[in-house]
Design a protein around this motif. Structure first.
Motif, PDB file in Angstrom:
ATOM      1  N   ARG A 165       0.831  -1.206   0.000  1.00  0.00           N
ATOM      2  CA  ARG A 165       0.000   0.000   0.000  1.00  0.00           C
ATOM      3  C   ARG A 165       0.865   1.256   0.000  1.00  0.00           C
ATOM      4  N   HIS A 166       1.898   1.260   0.820  1.00  0.00           N
ATOM      5  CA  HIS A 166       2.744   2.449   0.924  1.00  0.00           C
ATOM      6  C   HIS A 166       3.436   2.757  -0.394  1.00  0.00           C
ATOM      7  N   GLU A 167       3.875   1.745  -1.113  1.00  0.00           N
ATOM      8  CA  GLU A 167       4.555   1.970  -2.390  1.00  0.00           C
ATOM      9  C   GLU A 167       3.655   2.726  -3.366  1.00  0.00           C
ATOM     10  N   LYS A 168       2.397   2.334  -3.425  1.00  0.00           N
ATOM     11  CA  LYS A 168       1.465   3.012  -4.336  1.00  0.00           C
ATOM     12  C   LYS A 168       1.115   4.420  -3.841  1.00  0.00           C
ATOM     13  N   LEU A 169       0.929   4.554  -2.538  1.00  0.00           N
ATOM     14  CA  LEU A 169       0.646   5.884  -1.987  1.00  0.00           C
ATOM     15  C   LEU A 169       1.818   6.833  -2.222  1.00  0.00           C
ATOM     16  N   LEU A 170       3.018   6.342  -2.014  1.00  0.00           N
ATOM     17  CA  LEU A 170       4.200   7.187  -2.166  1.00  0.00           C
ATOM     18  C   LEU A 170       4.370   7.651  -3.606  1.00  0.00           C
ATOM     19  N   ALA A 171       4.066   6.792  -4.560  1.00  0.00           N
ATOM     20  CA  ALA A 171       4.177   7.177  -5.967  1.00  0.00           C
ATOM     21  C   ALA A 171       3.273   8.364  -6.279  1.00  0.00           C
ATOM     22  N   SER A 172       2.059   8.348  -5.739  1.00  0.00           N
ATOM     23  CA  SER A 172       1.141   9.464  -5.946  1.00  0.00           C
ATOM     24  C   SER A 172       1.657  10.744  -5.298  1.00  0.00           C
ATOM     25  N   VAL A 173       2.119  10.642  -4.058  1.00  0.00           N
ATOM     26  CA  VAL A 173       2.607  11.812  -3.331  1.00  0.00           C
ATOM     27  C   VAL A 173       3.850  12.393  -4.003  1.00  0.00           C
ATOM     28  N   ARG A 174       4.727  11.528  -4.465  1.00  0.00           N
ATOM     29  CA  ARG A 174       5.976  11.969  -5.094  1.00  0.00           C
ATOM     30  C   ARG A 174       5.717  12.576  -6.480  1.00  0.00           C
ATOM     31  N   ASP A 175       4.880  11.945  -7.280  1.00  0.00           N
ATOM     32  CA  ASP A 175       4.703  12.367  -8.673  1.00  0.00           C
ATOM     33  C   ASP A 175       3.753  13.544  -8.820  1.00  0.00           C
ATOM     34  N   GLU A 176       2.819  13.688  -7.891  1.00  0.00           N
ATOM     35  CA  GLU A 176       1.853  14.796  -7.968  1.00  0.00           C
ATOM     36  C   GLU A 176       2.108  15.750  -6.808  1.00  0.00           C
ATOM     37  N   ASP A 177       3.329  16.281  -6.789  1.00  0.00           N
ATOM     38  CA  ASP A 177       3.749  17.140  -5.683  1.00  0.00           C
ATOM     39  C   ASP A 177       3.383  18.587  -5.961  1.00  0.00           C
ATOM     40  N   VAL A 178       3.882  19.490  -5.129  1.00  0.00           N
ATOM     41  CA  VAL A 178       3.536  20.897  -5.272  1.00  0.00           C
ATOM     42  C   VAL A 178       4.071  21.488  -6.566  1.00  0.00           C
ATOM     43  N   VAL A 179       5.201  20.998  -7.044  1.00  0.00           N
ATOM     44  CA  VAL A 179       5.755  21.496  -8.297  1.00  0.00           C
ATOM     45  C   VAL A 179       4.832  21.130  -9.461  1.00  0.00           C
ATOM     46  N   HIS A 180       4.349  19.897  -9.447  1.00  0.00           N
ATOM     47  CA  HIS A 180       3.398  19.463 -10.473  1.00  0.00           C
ATOM     48  C   HIS A 180       2.139  20.325 -10.429  1.00  0.00           C
ATOM     49  N   TRP A 181       1.622  20.553  -9.227  1.00  0.00           N
ATOM     50  CA  TRP A 181       0.422  21.390  -9.059  1.00  0.00           C
ATOM     51  C   TRP A 181       0.662  22.789  -9.577  1.00  0.00           C
ATOM     52  N   ARG A 182       1.768  23.412  -9.159  1.00  0.00           N
ATOM     53  CA  ARG A 182       2.094  24.759  -9.589  1.00  0.00           C
ATOM     54  C   ARG A 182       2.246  24.850 -11.097  1.00  0.00           C
ATOM     55  N   ASP A 183       3.000  23.909 -11.665  1.00  0.00           N
ATOM     56  CA  ASP A 183       3.247  23.954 -13.101  1.00  0.00           C
ATOM     57  C   ASP A 183       1.962  23.793 -13.899  1.00  0.00           C
ATOM     58  N   GLU A 184       1.082  22.893 -13.454  1.00  0.00           N
ATOM     59  CA  GLU A 184      -0.172  22.671 -14.172  1.00  0.00           C
ATOM     60  C   GLU A 184      -1.061  23.909 -14.135  1.00  0.00           C
ATOM     61  N   PHE A 185      -1.135  24.555 -12.966  1.00  0.00           N
ATOM     62  CA  PHE A 185      -1.995  25.736 -12.878  1.00  0.00           C
ATOM     63  C   PHE A 185      -1.404  26.890 -13.682  1.00  0.00           C
ATOM     64  N   VAL A 186      -0.117  27.161 -13.480  1.00  0.00           N
ATOM     65  CA  VAL A 186       0.499  28.300 -14.170  1.00  0.00           C
ATOM     66  C   VAL A 186       0.519  28.072 -15.680  1.00  0.00           C
ATOM     67  N   LYS A 187       0.762  26.843 -16.109  1.00  0.00           N
ATOM     68  CA  LYS A 187       0.724  26.547 -17.546  1.00  0.00           C
ATOM     69  C   LYS A 187      -0.655  26.829 -18.121  1.00  0.00           C
ATOM     70  N   THR A 188      -1.675  26.449 -17.379  1.00  0.00           N
ATOM     71  CA  THR A 188      -3.041  26.711 -17.846  1.00  0.00           C
ATOM     72  C   THR A 188      -3.329  28.204 -17.862  1.00  0.00           C
ATOM     73  N   LEU A 189      -2.876  28.908 -16.832  1.00  0.00           N
ATOM     74  CA  LEU A 189      -3.103  30.347 -16.781  1.00  0.00           C
ATOM     75  C   LEU A 189      -2.330  31.061 -17.884  1.00  0.00           C
TER      76      LEU A 189
END
Length: 468
Positions: free
Chosen positions: A431-455
């Protein structure tokens, strides 16, 4: 590259890593974004002034420029304690029973948003991207438009967005939503909150919602999309390897003397389901007397919004529940609940998370919840703890390998605590391996880049074209 102008209710002035007390998710996320976009963070200082002047206090700390204003006591009472936290916050968290409607609150909300617009206007240069945050400032984009700002302006809402049948109970709800449609991009934490917003726009305003979620309004096309926020994964993991984190880990482990640890870290807020959490733990202790002396719940709950009566009430209720549960199950050398009304630096929290066998994250309603993601990031991959997560937290849509619970069901949470404590290490690792992949790959940088790219992405699009 365009600068990024971030506007939020409060501004967190960055300090040296690990030196400050616990920061909220917004502060942690935006400090990272601003450092890379040479931006400015504008908002309220948290201080009072006898007379509003609009004076800007400009500072630069740890690579981030901040600009703050002070507000009058009446502003704070009507805009912050009033409309933001006694009207919008409970309504957006589905607590219509706690929602207060007062005309003075609404007037104060609009007045302070206008003061924000006047004060930030001189800071905005023609090529800047403007990123407004949260329910405190929903009409700010419209007010900036009225002052001639033609920049790309985006809004990100950190809270849930309520179903239309609840939102229509808000006086002047259509005017509020219409003002939001002056933004170019409107971001939500999850597809659920986005869907509620689009349903309102369609059914209550009769606007066209396109297949890609964009909205046609007054000859413009507004992009509405879900952008799930993440943690600053790299920074948090590095902090978890610090001496402060190791000391916190050792201290907690030594103090519980071999007992299993459940941890909750939440602002003191009725949306976090702390009363229900304590009752669920009490049920577990009562139903499992053979394990009762071997389990400790550490609940860290820094107070917030102490001037609002409902927050005073939740603190009193939790203190009473803690006394009752500890009185029923403690002995001279042990108490089952450690209830702490203070915050801790993030590096210490990382140590506490790593020492805990269960992360108990059970809000009744939450826009995202970054504690769940921090708990996952802090774990030892060889012997990880188990995340118990409310199905009503935004993070539940991403962290599907957590043990998800209905926080309203005392029995369900109690039984899930037992299951987590007995879970084999092989399942915990899987379970932890799958949870960690999500936390690592969809981090704050991913969030920031997706929003700013859209804006930013629509900047060169001809009027009337659909955004990429």
């Amino acid at each position: 590259m365009s600068r990024l102008i971030v506007i939020s209710n409060r501004v967190s002035v960055p300090k040296a890593a690990g030196a400050a007390g616990a920061q909220g998710g917004l502060a942690v996320a935006l400090n990272s974004a601003l450092r890379e976009h040479r931006g400015i963070w504008f908002g309220w200082s948290g201080q009072e002034t006898e007379e509003f002047t609009g004076h800007l206090d400009m500072q630069r700390n740890n690579g981030v420029t901040t600009a703050t204003i002070d507000l009058e006591p009446q502003d704070i009472d009507e805009y912050y304690n009033g409309y933001a936290n006694r009207t919008l916050w409970p309504l957006f968290h589905y607590r219509i029973d706690l929602t207060e409607y007062d005309r003075n609150f609404g007037e104060g909300y609009e007045r302070v948003n206008a003061r924000f617009a006047d004060s930030v206007l001189p800071l905005i240069e023609p090529d800047d991207l403007v990123w407004v945050h949260d329910y405190h400032l929903l009409p700010l984009g419209s007010m900036l438009r009225q002052k001639g700002v033609k920049n790309r302006i985006g809004l990100f809402l950190h809270t849930p967005w309520p179903p239309a049948r609840l939102l229509v109970s808000l006086p002047f709800h259509e005017r509020l939503v219409s003002s939001m449609l002056e933004y170019d991009v409107i971001g939500f934490q999850t597809a659920e909150w986005l869907g509620s917003f689009l349903h309102y726009v369609d059914k209550e305003m009769g606007l066209d919602v396109n297949e890609d979620g964009s909205i046609d309004y007054n000859g413009r096309r507004i992009v509405a999309r879900a952008f799930p926020i993440g943690v600053d994964y790299k920074e948090f993991v590095e902090g978890g390897q610090s001496e402060e984190a190791k000391d916190a880990y050792d201290h907690l482990k030594a103090s519980v003397r071999g007992r299993k640890v459940l941890i909750g870290v939440d602002r003191l807020d009725y949306s976090k389901g702390l009363g229900e959490r304590f009752e669920s733990f009490n049920r577990f202790l009562a139903d499992n007397p053979d394990q009762a002396a071997n389990v400790v719940l550490l609940q860290i709950a820094p107070p917030s919004r102490g001037d609002v009566a409902s927050y005073q009430q939740i603190r009193e209720d939790l203190e009473r529940k803690t006394g009752h549960i500890n009185g029923a199950h403690a002995d001279v050398a042990f108490v089952p609940i450690r209830y702490v009304n203070r915050g801790y630096p993030r590096r210490q929290l990382a140590g506490f998370y790593r020492a805990a066998d269960i992360g108990l994250v059970t809000p009744l309603r939450d826009g995202m919840n970054l504690v769940a993601k921090e708990y996952v990031a802090a774990q030892d991959a060889e012997d990880p703890g188990v995340l118990i997560l409310s199905q009503f937290a935004g993070a539940a849509l991403q962290l599907t390998d957590a043990l998800q619970v209905n926080p309203h069901s005392i029995e369900h949470v109690s039984e899930t605590i037992k299951r987590a404590l007995e879970m084999p290490v092989a399942e915990r690792r899987r379970r932890h391996e799958k949870l960690l992949a999500s936390v690592r790959d969809e981090d704050v940088v991913h969030w920031r880049d997706e929003f700013v790219k859209t804006l930013f992405g629509k900047q060169d699009v001809e009027a009337g074209e659909t955004a990429a």
